[in-house]
Design a protein around this motif. Structure first.
Motif, PDB file in Angstrom:
ATOM      1  N   VAL A 137       0.905  -1.343   0.032  1.00 59.13           N
ATOM      2  CA  VAL A 137       0.047  -0.228  -0.010  1.00 59.13           C
ATOM      3  C   VAL A 137       1.091   1.226   0.012  1.00 59.13           C
ATOM      4  O   VAL A 137       0.715   2.148  -0.729  1.00 59.13           O
ATOM      5  CB  VAL A 137      -0.994  -0.084   1.169  1.00 59.13           C
ATOM      6  CG1 VAL A 137      -1.506   1.561   1.260  1.00 59.13           C
ATOM      7  CG2 VAL A 137      -1.985  -0.969   1.209  1.00 59.13           C
ATOM      8  N   GLU A 138       1.803   1.210   0.912  1.00 56.06           N
ATOM      9  CA  GLU A 138       2.817   2.438   1.054  1.00 56.06           C
ATOM     10  C   GLU A 138       3.653   2.758  -0.220  1.00 56.06           C
ATOM     11  O   GLU A 138       3.700   3.745  -0.919  1.00 56.06           O
ATOM     12  CB  GLU A 138       3.901   2.107   2.131  1.00 56.06           C
ATOM     13  CG  GLU A 138       4.958   3.227   2.172  1.00 56.06           C
ATOM     14  CD  GLU A 138       4.356   4.472   2.371  1.00 56.06           C
ATOM     15  OE1 GLU A 138       3.271   4.496   3.148  1.00 56.06           O
ATOM     16  OE2 GLU A 138       4.969   5.694   2.193  1.00 56.06           O
ATOM     17  N   ARG A 139       3.891   1.543  -1.004  1.00 54.02           N
ATOM     18  CA  ARG A 139       4.552   1.632  -2.187  1.00 54.02           C
ATOM     19  C   ARG A 139       3.637   2.223  -3.225  1.00 54.02           C
ATOM     20  O   ARG A 139       3.811   3.227  -4.165  1.00 54.02           O
ATOM     21  CB  ARG A 139       4.894   0.188  -2.727  1.00 54.02           C
ATOM     22  CG  ARG A 139       5.671   0.218  -4.059  1.00 54.02           C
ATOM     23  CD  ARG A 139       6.168  -1.218  -4.214  1.00 54.02           C
ATOM     24  NE  ARG A 139       6.799  -1.376  -5.636  1.00 54.02           N
ATOM     25  CZ  ARG A 139       6.165  -1.365  -6.742  1.00 54.02           C
ATOM     26  NH1 ARG A 139       4.806  -1.614  -6.953  1.00 54.02           N
ATOM     27  NH2 ARG A 139       6.924  -1.346  -7.960  1.00 54.02           N
ATOM     28  N   LEU A 140       2.342   1.865  -3.283  1.00 53.76           N
ATOM     29  CA  LEU A 140       1.421   2.605  -4.138  1.00 53.76           C
ATOM     30  C   LEU A 140       1.084   3.877  -4.164  1.00 53.76           C
ATOM     31  O   LEU A 140       1.095   4.810  -4.883  1.00 53.76           O
ATOM     32  CB  LEU A 140       0.271   1.359  -4.180  1.00 53.76           C
ATOM     33  CG  LEU A 140       0.030   0.413  -5.337  1.00 53.76           C
ATOM     34  CD1 LEU A 140      -1.433   0.003  -5.274  1.00 53.76           C
ATOM     35  CD2 LEU A 140       0.312   0.706  -6.649  1.00 53.76           C
ATOM     36  N   ARG A 141       0.963   4.152  -2.922  1.00 56.56           N
ATOM     37  CA  ARG A 141       0.697   5.730  -2.429  1.00 56.56           C
ATOM     38  C   ARG A 141       1.766   6.425  -2.993  1.00 56.56           C
ATOM     39  O   ARG A 141       1.511   7.757  -3.577  1.00 56.56           O
ATOM     40  CB  ARG A 141       0.699   5.838  -0.869  1.00 56.56           C
ATOM     41  CG  ARG A 141      -0.703   5.332  -0.181  1.00 56.56           C
ATOM     42  CD  ARG A 141      -0.993   5.962   1.026  1.00 56.56           C
ATOM     43  NE  ARG A 141      -2.106   5.134   1.589  1.00 56.56           N
ATOM     44  CZ  ARG A 141      -3.228   5.177   1.538  1.00 56.56           C
ATOM     45  NH1 ARG A 141      -3.692   5.940   0.149  1.00 56.56           N
ATOM     46  NH2 ARG A 141      -4.073   4.432   1.961  1.00 56.56           N
ATOM     47  N   ARG A 142       3.062   6.079  -2.776  1.00 59.64           N
ATOM     48  CA  ARG A 142       4.142   6.758  -3.133  1.00 59.64           C
ATOM     49  C   ARG A 142       3.992   7.198  -4.636  1.00 59.64           C
ATOM     50  O   ARG A 142       4.481   8.215  -5.336  1.00 59.64           O
ATOM     51  CB  ARG A 142       5.452   6.243  -2.801  1.00 59.64           C
ATOM     52  CG  ARG A 142       5.689   6.560  -1.298  1.00 59.64           C
ATOM     53  CD  ARG A 142       7.081   6.163  -1.037  1.00 59.64           C
ATOM     54  NE  ARG A 142       7.382   5.858   0.342  1.00 59.64           N
ATOM     55  CZ  ARG A 142       8.421   5.318   0.828  1.00 59.64           C
ATOM     56  NH1 ARG A 142       9.536   5.163   0.036  1.00 59.64           N
ATOM     57  NH2 ARG A 142       8.541   4.928   2.078  1.00 59.64           N
ATOM     58  N   LEU A 143       3.715   5.902  -5.544  1.00 60.96           N
ATOM     59  CA  LEU A 143       3.589   5.870  -7.018  1.00 60.96           C
ATOM     60  C   LEU A 143       2.490   7.005  -7.388  1.00 60.96           C
ATOM     61  O   LEU A 143       2.820   7.701  -8.399  1.00 60.96           O
ATOM     62  CB  LEU A 143       3.585   4.561  -7.609  1.00 60.96           C
ATOM     63  CG  LEU A 143       4.413   3.484  -7.610  1.00 60.96           C
ATOM     64  CD1 LEU A 143       3.932   2.150  -7.980  1.00 60.96           C
ATOM     65  CD2 LEU A 143       5.760   4.293  -8.235  1.00 60.96           C
ATOM     66  N   HIS A 144       1.385   6.719  -6.850  1.00 61.03           N
ATOM     67  CA  HIS A 144       0.363   7.771  -7.177  1.00 61.03           C
ATOM     68  C   HIS A 144       0.642   9.223  -6.731  1.00 61.03           C
ATOM     69  O   HIS A 144       0.450  10.238  -7.720  1.00 61.03           O
ATOM     70  CB  HIS A 144      -0.871   7.318  -6.243  1.00 61.03           C
ATOM     71  CG  HIS A 144      -1.394   6.063  -6.579  1.00 61.03           C
ATOM     72  ND1 HIS A 144      -2.325   5.345  -5.988  1.00 61.03           N
ATOM     73  CD2 HIS A 144      -1.198   5.179  -7.803  1.00 61.03           C
ATOM     74  CE1 HIS A 144      -2.841   4.132  -6.525  1.00 61.03           C
ATOM     75  NE2 HIS A 144      -1.946   3.954  -7.351  1.00 61.03           N
ATOM     76  N   ASP A 145       1.212   9.537  -5.681  1.00 63.30           N
ATOM     77  CA  ASP A 145       1.565  10.950  -5.230  1.00 63.30           C
ATOM     78  C   ASP A 145       2.435  11.553  -6.167  1.00 63.30           C
ATOM     79  O   ASP A 145       2.356  12.660  -6.764  1.00 63.30           O
ATOM     80  CB  ASP A 145       2.252  11.045  -4.056  1.00 63.30           C
ATOM     81  CG  ASP A 145       1.130  10.808  -2.837  1.00 63.30           C
ATOM     82  OD1 ASP A 145      -0.094  10.663  -3.056  1.00 63.30           O
ATOM     83  OD2 ASP A 145       1.613  10.524  -1.808  1.00 63.30           O
ATOM     84  N   LYS A 146       3.611  10.664  -6.715  1.00 65.58           N
ATOM     85  CA  LYS A 146       4.512  11.275  -7.452  1.00 65.58           C
ATOM     86  C   LYS A 146       3.963  11.589  -9.172  1.00 65.58           C
ATOM     87  O   LYS A 146       4.303  12.562  -9.661  1.00 65.58           O
ATOM     88  CB  LYS A 146       6.043  10.256  -7.568  1.00 65.58           C
ATOM     89  CG  LYS A 146       6.916  10.793  -8.224  1.00 65.58           C
ATOM     90  CD  LYS A 146       7.143  12.415  -8.111  1.00 65.58           C
ATOM     91  CE  LYS A 146       8.014  12.534  -6.795  1.00 65.58           C
ATOM     92  NZ  LYS A 146       8.424  13.896  -6.641  1.00 65.58           N
ATOM     93  N   THR A 147       3.161  10.584  -9.384  1.00 60.26           N
ATOM     94  CA  THR A 147       2.334  10.571 -10.690  1.00 60.26           C
ATOM     95  C   THR A 147       1.860  11.976 -10.739  1.00 60.26           C
ATOM     96  O   THR A 147       1.996  12.848 -11.763  1.00 60.26           O
ATOM     97  CB  THR A 147       1.338   9.446 -10.849  1.00 60.26           C
ATOM     98  OG1 THR A 147       2.057   8.125 -10.808  1.00 60.26           O
ATOM     99  CG2 THR A 147       0.688   9.664 -12.156  1.00 60.26           C
ATOM    100  N   LYS A 148       0.871  12.421  -9.806  1.00 63.32           N
ATOM    101  CA  LYS A 148       0.290  13.494  -9.771  1.00 63.32           C
ATOM    102  C   LYS A 148       1.230  14.781  -9.789  1.00 63.32           C
ATOM    103  O   LYS A 148       1.000  15.921 -10.384  1.00 63.32           O
ATOM    104  CB  LYS A 148      -0.637  13.827  -8.403  1.00 63.32           C
ATOM    105  CG  LYS A 148      -1.763  12.619  -8.738  1.00 63.32           C
ATOM    106  CD  LYS A 148      -2.921  13.217  -7.902  1.00 63.32           C
ATOM    107  CE  LYS A 148      -4.416  12.261  -8.176  1.00 63.32           C
ATOM    108  NZ  LYS A 148      -4.737  11.484  -7.287  1.00 63.32           N
ATOM    109  N   SER A 149       2.273  14.565  -8.960  1.00 66.63           N
ATOM    110  CA  SER A 149       3.099  15.774  -9.118  1.00 66.63           C
ATOM    111  C   SER A 149       4.143  15.970 -10.350  1.00 66.63           C
ATOM    112  O   SER A 149       4.399  16.912 -10.613  1.00 66.63           O
ATOM    113  CB  SER A 149       4.459  15.757  -7.667  1.00 66.63           C
ATOM    114  OG  SER A 149       5.330  15.096  -8.014  1.00 66.63           O
TER     115      SER A 149
END
Ligand SMILES: [Zn+2]
Length: 484
Positions: A137-149
């Motif tokens: 979950v933590e891994r996906l959250r980081r991927l999602h956040d970075k994608t948006k930025s």
């Protein structure tokens, strides 16, 4: 400039794939990718990614951008990737008073004839899977956040745009397929499971492992005939496996070797490994043929193409060649000529059903993964609902993250299934149903393989001068049998 960058990119890529090869083939105990990413960190700086994203007009640039962006994202979460991989690799459970490694559990479920014991094994496996879900979950959250930025609307949009997946069209096609094949699928599922002694109301996804393992067909698929069958198949197309110095066949059994065959294209086309631990049985043949399709593609790629077209590009292309080889198992002429199986009807019935299962599974995954990357908090429930609805069996909620690949690889598989149907039709039209036994088909394939992955499947099909299939026939052709 782009040449320099590509050279560096290729050097990194080679080191990374060599590491995966060493770990997966059991030559090395632990996977260690962090030092490789650290050595090449300059390739994946945010500045670099943003610069590449500004201008993706030509294809070489576009493929490089896709790859650098995805590697940049992976680089941010590589510690977690490693943590999850290594925790799972070293996990064991107690079974029949013995310690069993995690990666043996699936083969054991496939081979377990007793339903209750199979379900217990599945529960043990899900327990281990769940133990790494917080990290996932933590891994996906980081991927999602970075994608948006990076300025993308979401992870699905990033993958769709950079990988040319045509997600909207594909989603529509898969919704149609799921709808059109629902009744026939549920009926066949009940019949097949009954043959296995599993009442449909008790069925879980792990029961299909035993079903598709197809133990009763083992006598037709000997361990010793595997490599000779591959060699004879290639020989029929005018390809001499024994003389392919750029392809290494690694068949040595090692305790840490992954049980499933895989292909490691370390340097394309100069150094490709086809790794397998032959145990025989229909499943083992299927994965060997699949990986052999990848291997033949990569060893034939034109060495003068840039790295972006030799090794990067659209993976649906290489998956399509892999499926073309794998589905020789659906060709009665191939089964007769190469394996001497005269009456293959019952076996083919099972393989066809398996293909339908997989199409429905990946179609459902495509729907689910769009939800997953949109609303992570509700993903577990969505997984159980969407996969359960598509497959008609109980779905283990713990697998909702482990049962996904990064960057919508499920879409590339689905695109490859479509490509394989078109390619096979083309070969059959040109060279007959026994195309696999003609040199001309071999030459035709080699000329396609030479092109690497510069062109996407839809472009290759057009380039063959072949119109492809009418959309209304596509589902029928994908499924491979007539239904109403
Ligand atoms: Zn593959």
């Amino acid at each position: 400039m782009i040449q320099d960058f590509e050279q560096q990119a290729e050097a990194f890529h080679q080191e990374l794939y060599r590491e995966y090869y060493l770990a997966e083939s059991g030559l090395k105990e632990q996977l260690s990718i962090t030092p490789i990413y650290e050595r090449y960190a300059h390739l994946f700086s945010e500045h670099q990614v943003r610069r590449l994203l500004e201008d993706t007009h030509d294809r070489q640039h576009k493929y490089l951008t896709e790859w650098v962006t995805l590697e940049y994202l992976e680089n941010l979460v590589k510690g977690l990737t490693e943590q999850v991989t290594n925790a799972i690799r070293s996990a064991t459970v107690e079974w029949d008073r013995q310690q069993v490694p995690y990666h043996n559990l699936r083969p054991m479920m496939s081979n377990e004839p007793d339903m209750a014991r199979r379900h217990q094994l599945d529960e043990l496996e899900r327990g281990i899977t769940a133990s790494a879900n917080a990290e996932r979950v933590e891994r996906l959250r980081r991927l999602h956040d970075k994608t948006k930025s990076l300025g993308f609307e979401g992870y699905a949009t990033l993958c769709d745009q950079l990988r040319g997946l045509r997600l909207e069209e594909l989603t529509q096609q898969m919704q149609n397929l799921l709808r059109a094949t629902r009744d026939v699928f549920l009926q066949l599922l009940a019949e097949h499971l009954q043959g296995l002694g599993v009442p449909i109301e008790d069925a879980a996804a792990c029961d299909t492992l035993a079903l598709f393992r197809g133990r009763k067909f083992d006598v037709l698929f000997h361990e010793k005939s595997m490599i000779p069958a591959l060699s004879r198949t290639l020989g029929g197309m005018g390809i001499d496996l024994a003389r392919q110095s750029n392809l290494e066949l690694d068949i040595e059994p090692r305790p840490l070797k992954t049980p499933r065959a895989f292909c490691a294209p370390i340097r394309v086309p100069e150094e490709v490994k086809l790794v397998t631990k032959p145990i025989g049985g229909p499943d083992d043949y299927a994965s060997l043929l699949h990986e052999a399709g990848h291997a033949q593609h990569f060893v034939h790629v034109d060495q003068d193409l840039p790295f972006s077209f030799r090794r990067l590009g659209d993976n649906s292309v290489t998956e399509g060649y892999a499926f073309l080889f794998q589905y020789l198992l659906l060709n009665p002429q191939w089964l007769r000529r190469i394996l001497g199986i005269e009456d293959s009807a019952e076996y083919i019935r099972l393989v066809r059903f398996r293909k339908l299962w997989l199409l429905r599974r990946y179609g459902s995954k495509l729907l689910y993964e769009q939800q997953l990357h949109n609303e992570l908090d509700e993903a577990q429930q969505q997984y159980v609902n969407i996969l359960g609805d598509g497959l008609g069996v109980a779905i283990g909620p713990e697998n909702y993250l482990a049962d996904t690949d990064d960057a919508f690889y499920c879409a590339q598989y689905l695109r490859a299934w479509i490509f394989e149907v078109q390619l096979r039709h083309f070969l059959e039209d040109q060279f007959g149903v026994e195309w696999f036994a003609t040199r001309e088909a071999g030459e035709c394939l080699i000329s396609l393989w030479r092109r690497g992955q510069e062109l996407r499947p839809e472009e290759l099909v057009k380039d063959m001068g072949y119109d492809g299939l009418e959309p209304e026939h596509l589902i029928q052709e994908l499924v491979g049998f007539t239904y109403d």
